[in-house]
Motif scaffolding. Structure first.
Motif, mmCIF file in Angstrom:
data_model
loop_
_atom_site.group_PDB
_atom_site.id
_atom_site.type_symbol
_atom_site.label_atom_id
_atom_site.label_comp_id
_atom_site.label_asym_id
_atom_site.label_seq_id
_atom_site.Cartn_x
_atom_site.Cartn_y
_atom_site.Cartn_z
ATOM 1 N N SER A 68 -1.220 36.407 69.429
ATOM 2 C CA SER A 68 -0.352 35.363 70.171
ATOM 3 C C SER A 68 0.865 34.933 69.665
ATOM 4 C CB SER A 68 -1.036 34.667 70.936
ATOM 5 O OG SER A 68 -1.585 33.659 70.368
ATOM 6 N N THR A 69 1.156 35.155 68.267
ATOM 7 C CA THR A 69 1.842 34.608 67.391
ATOM 8 C C THR A 69 3.096 35.563 67.092
ATOM 9 O OG1 THR A 69 0.341 32.911 66.005
ATOM 10 C CG2 THR A 69 2.488 33.641 65.111
ATOM 11 N N ASP A 70 4.241 35.067 67.314
ATOM 12 C CA ASP A 70 5.434 35.903 67.037
ATOM 13 C C ASP A 70 6.115 35.526 65.646
ATOM 14 O OD1 ASP A 70 5.953 36.990 69.627
ATOM 15 O OD2 ASP A 70 6.510 34.910 70.314
ATOM 16 N N VAL A 71 5.868 34.302 65.086
ATOM 17 C CA VAL A 71 6.330 34.007 63.588
ATOM 18 C C VAL A 71 5.234 33.282 63.053
ATOM 19 C CG1 VAL A 71 8.068 32.819 62.295
ATOM 20 C CG2 VAL A 71 8.792 34.280 64.363
ATOM 21 N N LEU A 72 4.926 33.465 62.046
ATOM 22 C CA LEU A 72 4.186 32.384 61.183
ATOM 23 C C LEU A 72 4.624 32.074 60.151
ATOM 24 C CD1 LEU A 72 0.933 31.579 60.650
ATOM 25 C CD2 LEU A 72 0.864 33.722 59.149
ATOM 26 N N THR A 73 4.440 30.733 60.037
ATOM 27 C CA THR A 73 5.011 29.958 58.619
ATOM 28 C C THR A 73 4.118 29.653 57.863
ATOM 29 O OG1 THR A 73 5.363 27.602 59.363
ATOM 30 C CG2 THR A 73 7.077 28.906 60.030
ATOM 31 N N TRP A 74 4.181 29.578 56.529
ATOM 32 C CA TRP A 74 3.090 29.475 55.506
ATOM 33 C C TRP A 74 3.467 28.625 54.235
ATOM 34 C CZ3 TRP A 74 -1.522 32.494 55.949
ATOM 35 C CH2 TRP A 74 -2.373 32.406 54.723
ATOM 36 N N TRP A 75 2.635 27.630 54.317
ATOM 37 C CA TRP A 75 2.942 26.732 53.170
ATOM 38 C C TRP A 75 1.541 26.468 52.419
ATOM 39 C CZ3 TRP A 75 1.063 22.741 50.126
ATOM 40 C CH2 TRP A 75 1.832 22.119 49.209
ATOM 41 N N GLY A 76 1.378 26.902 51.086
ATOM 42 C CA GLY A 76 -0.007 26.648 50.461
ATOM 43 C C GLY A 76 0.331 26.376 49.066
ATOM 44 N N HIS A 77 -0.555 25.766 48.107
ATOM 45 C CA HIS A 77 -0.320 25.225 46.769
ATOM 46 C C HIS A 77 -1.545 25.207 46.118
ATOM 47 C CE1 HIS A 77 0.984 22.033 43.710
ATOM 48 N NE2 HIS A 77 1.260 23.352 43.183
ATOM 49 N N ILE A 78 -2.551 24.462 46.302
ATOM 50 C CA ILE A 78 -3.717 24.499 45.625
ATOM 51 C C ILE A 78 -4.703 25.049 46.152
ATOM 52 C CG2 ILE A 78 -2.730 22.040 45.005
ATOM 53 C CD1 ILE A 78 -4.952 20.705 46.846
ATOM 54 N N ALA A 79 -4.782 25.685 47.149
ATOM 55 C CA ALA A 79 -5.949 26.567 47.596
ATOM 56 C C ALA A 79 -5.699 27.904 48.112
ATOM 57 C CB ALA A 79 -6.502 25.842 48.880
ATOM 58 N N HIS A 80 -4.788 28.572 47.214
ATOM 59 C CA HIS A 80 -4.312 29.915 47.520
ATOM 60 C C HIS A 80 -6.070 30.842 47.374
ATOM 61 C CE1 HIS A 80 -0.298 29.373 47.445
ATOM 62 N NE2 HIS A 80 -0.138 29.004 46.124
ATOM 63 N N ASP A 81 -6.692 30.537 46.246
ATOM 64 C CA ASP A 81 -7.928 31.225 46.374
ATOM 65 C C ASP A 81 -9.167 31.230 47.331
ATOM 66 O OD1 ASP A 81 -6.598 32.277 43.906
ATOM 67 O OD2 ASP A 81 -8.169 30.930 42.622
ATOM 68 N N GLU A 82 -8.750 30.029 48.000
ATOM 69 C CA GLU A 82 -9.718 29.950 49.387
ATOM 70 C C GLU A 82 -9.449 30.727 50.582
ATOM 71 O OE1 GLU A 82 -10.735 25.904 50.225
ATOM 72 O OE2 GLU A 82 -9.970 25.310 48.151
ATOM 73 N N VAL A 83 -8.277 31.424 50.368
ATOM 74 C CA VAL A 83 -7.738 32.116 51.736
ATOM 75 C C VAL A 83 -8.805 33.526 51.482
ATOM 76 C CG1 VAL A 83 -5.847 33.304 52.808
ATOM 77 C CG2 VAL A 83 -5.527 30.995 52.112
ATOM 78 N N SER A 84 -9.386 33.926 52.359
ATOM 79 C CA SER A 84 -10.229 35.025 52.567
ATOM 80 C C SER A 84 -9.160 36.427 52.450
ATOM 81 C CB SER A 84 -11.122 34.959 53.884
ATOM 82 O OG SER A 84 -10.400 35.357 54.787
ATOM 83 N N ASP A 85 -9.659 37.516 51.834
ATOM 84 C CA ASP A 85 -9.101 38.496 51.858
ATOM 85 C C ASP A 85 -9.167 39.367 53.146
ATOM 86 O OD1 ASP A 85 -8.541 38.565 49.036
ATOM 87 O OD2 ASP A 85 -10.297 39.595 48.509
ATOM 88 N N ASP A 86 -10.035 39.048 53.999
ATOM 89 C CA ASP A 86 -9.867 39.236 55.566
ATOM 90 C C ASP A 86 -8.904 38.793 56.354
ATOM 91 O OD1 ASP A 86 -12.160 40.819 55.224
ATOM 92 O OD2 ASP A 86 -13.629 39.519 56.048
ATOM 93 N N LEU A 87 -8.732 37.353 55.821
ATOM 94 C CA LEU A 87 -7.472 36.832 56.497
ATOM 95 C C LEU A 87 -6.138 37.455 56.220
ATOM 96 C CD1 LEU A 87 -6.107 34.596 58.222
ATOM 97 C CD2 LEU A 87 -6.227 33.114 56.630
ATOM 98 N N VAL A 88 -6.025 37.587 54.737
ATOM 99 C CA VAL A 88 -4.826 38.543 54.133
ATOM 100 C C VAL A 88 -4.590 39.785 54.976
ATOM 101 C CG1 VAL A 88 -3.722 39.264 52.185
ATOM 102 C CG2 VAL A 88 -5.073 37.178 52.013
ATOM 103 N N ASP A 89 -5.712 40.616 55.202
ATOM 104 C CA ASP A 89 -5.642 41.658 55.732
ATOM 105 C C ASP A 89 -5.073 41.664 56.997
ATOM 106 O OD1 ASP A 89 -6.803 43.107 53.673
ATOM 107 O OD2 ASP A 89 -8.648 43.282 54.279
ATOM 108 N N ARG A 90 -5.337 40.462 57.963
ATOM 109 C CA ARG A 90 -5.141 40.495 59.139
ATOM 110 C C ARG A 90 -3.668 40.132 59.500
ATOM 111 N NH1 ARG A 90 -10.026 37.356 59.916
ATOM 112 N NH2 ARG A 90 -9.053 35.418 60.147
ATOM 113 N N VAL A 91 -3.372 39.133 58.423
ATOM 114 C CA VAL A 91 -1.893 38.858 58.581
ATOM 115 C C VAL A 91 -0.919 39.839 58.195
ATOM 116 C CG1 VAL A 91 -0.064 37.099 57.540
ATOM 117 C CG2 VAL A 91 -2.434 36.095 58.186
ATOM 118 N N GLN A 92 -1.265 40.460 57.099
ATOM 119 C CA GLN A 92 -0.556 41.742 56.805
ATOM 120 C C GLN A 92 -0.318 42.662 57.773
ATOM 121 O OE1 GLN A 92 -2.285 44.541 53.834
ATOM 122 N NE2 GLN A 92 -0.100 45.169 53.188
ATOM 123 N N GLU A 93 -1.595 42.908 58.462
ATOM 124 C CA GLU A 93 -1.291 43.907 59.670
ATOM 125 C C GLU A 93 -0.416 43.533 61.019
ATOM 126 O OE1 GLU A 93 -5.298 44.250 60.708
ATOM 127 O OE2 GLU A 93 -6.060 45.623 59.142
#
Length: 247
Positions: A68-93
């Motif tokens: 239900s998101t048309d546009v996602l904005t993303w700000w990250g800095h000190i916790a890049h490694d904590e973002v799961s690969d599963d989430l990255v897969d979902r956002v990429q898709e």
């Protein structure tokens, strides 16, 4: 659909303001809240904005919310490694299916941005309370609408070339700094059906996201990145499996 507001989800780590009193003084409700307010201020009724953070359930972005998101904005800095690969897969898709993505400042080193760019996305930097001038190099681009050239940011971290990204489909802004450095600070790409915009100003140590011209860019980018129609539920098809038949 044209009359419905663009559904913008602002994702942030939500960490710096909890650990650093200087950051908290600039962003007492979190950087994500200030980013969201800037998009709402300048895009108005064209958007419906909500905030999520890394520490929310499903790291803020369950599949139902992404859907239900048309546009996602993303700000990250000190916790890049904590973002799961599963989430990255979902956002990429979601991006490949048509969701827009606006990546901000140190989000250049996020897993999702590096995944979509296919490069290291490394750059030169110097945190020295520098002055940044953001020059518009494509005044006809929608993200530059109503934005002065240059935008003067009195205090900011320096980002400089070489920036290891693919050549942008559209280069909108270039920044200069007092040390003579230059940087491609506003870049646009398309991946699959989705639009991506990277905008570099916005270090956590400075109140950059309160700057009115920066806030206008955030709003313009969110509107520009929105899908032109309904998100696709099927991947892009290249050819039928029987397109070539050997004799």
């Amino acid at each position: 659909m044209a009359d419905e507001p663009i559904r913008v989800t602002v994702w942030g780590e939500g960490r710096h303001e909890k650990r650093d009193v200087n950051v908290a003084s600039h962003y007492p409700d979190g950087m994500h809240a200030t980013i969201a307010s800037g998009i709402t201020e300048y895009a108005g009724a064209a958007v419906a904005v909500r905030c999520v953070t890394l520490d929310d359930p499903d790291q803020g972005l369950p599949a139902s919310l992404l859907a239900s998101t048309d546009v996602l904005t993303w700000w990250g800095h000190i916790a890049h490694d904590e973002v799961s690969d599963d989430l990255v897969d979902r956002v990429q898709e979601a991006v490949l299916a048509g969701m827009g993505l606006v990546v901000l400042h140190s989000g250049h080193w996020s897993k999702i941005f590096k995944r979509l760019m296919g490069t290291s996305c490394a750059l030169r930097w110097r945190n020295g309370d520098d002055r940044e001038l953001v020059w518009t190099v494509d005044p006809a681009h929608p993200v530059a609408a109503g934005v002065p050239s240059p935008i003067e940011i009195p205090s900011q971290e320096m980002y400089g070339e070489f920036f290891d990204i693919p050549a942008p489909d559209e280069l909108v802004f270039v920044s200069s700094f007092t040390g003579g450095e230059v940087f491609r600070s506003g870049c646009a790409w398309r991946r699959g059906r989705g639009r991506i915009f990277y905008f570099s100003p916005g270090d956590q140590d400075y109140p950059v996201y309160h700057h009115p011209d920066v806030r206008r860019v955030l709003a313009n980018a969110a509107v520009w990145a929105a899908p032109a129609g309904p998100r696709s539920t099927t991947p892009i098809a290249y050819a039928a499996p029987d397109w070539f038949v050997t004799p």
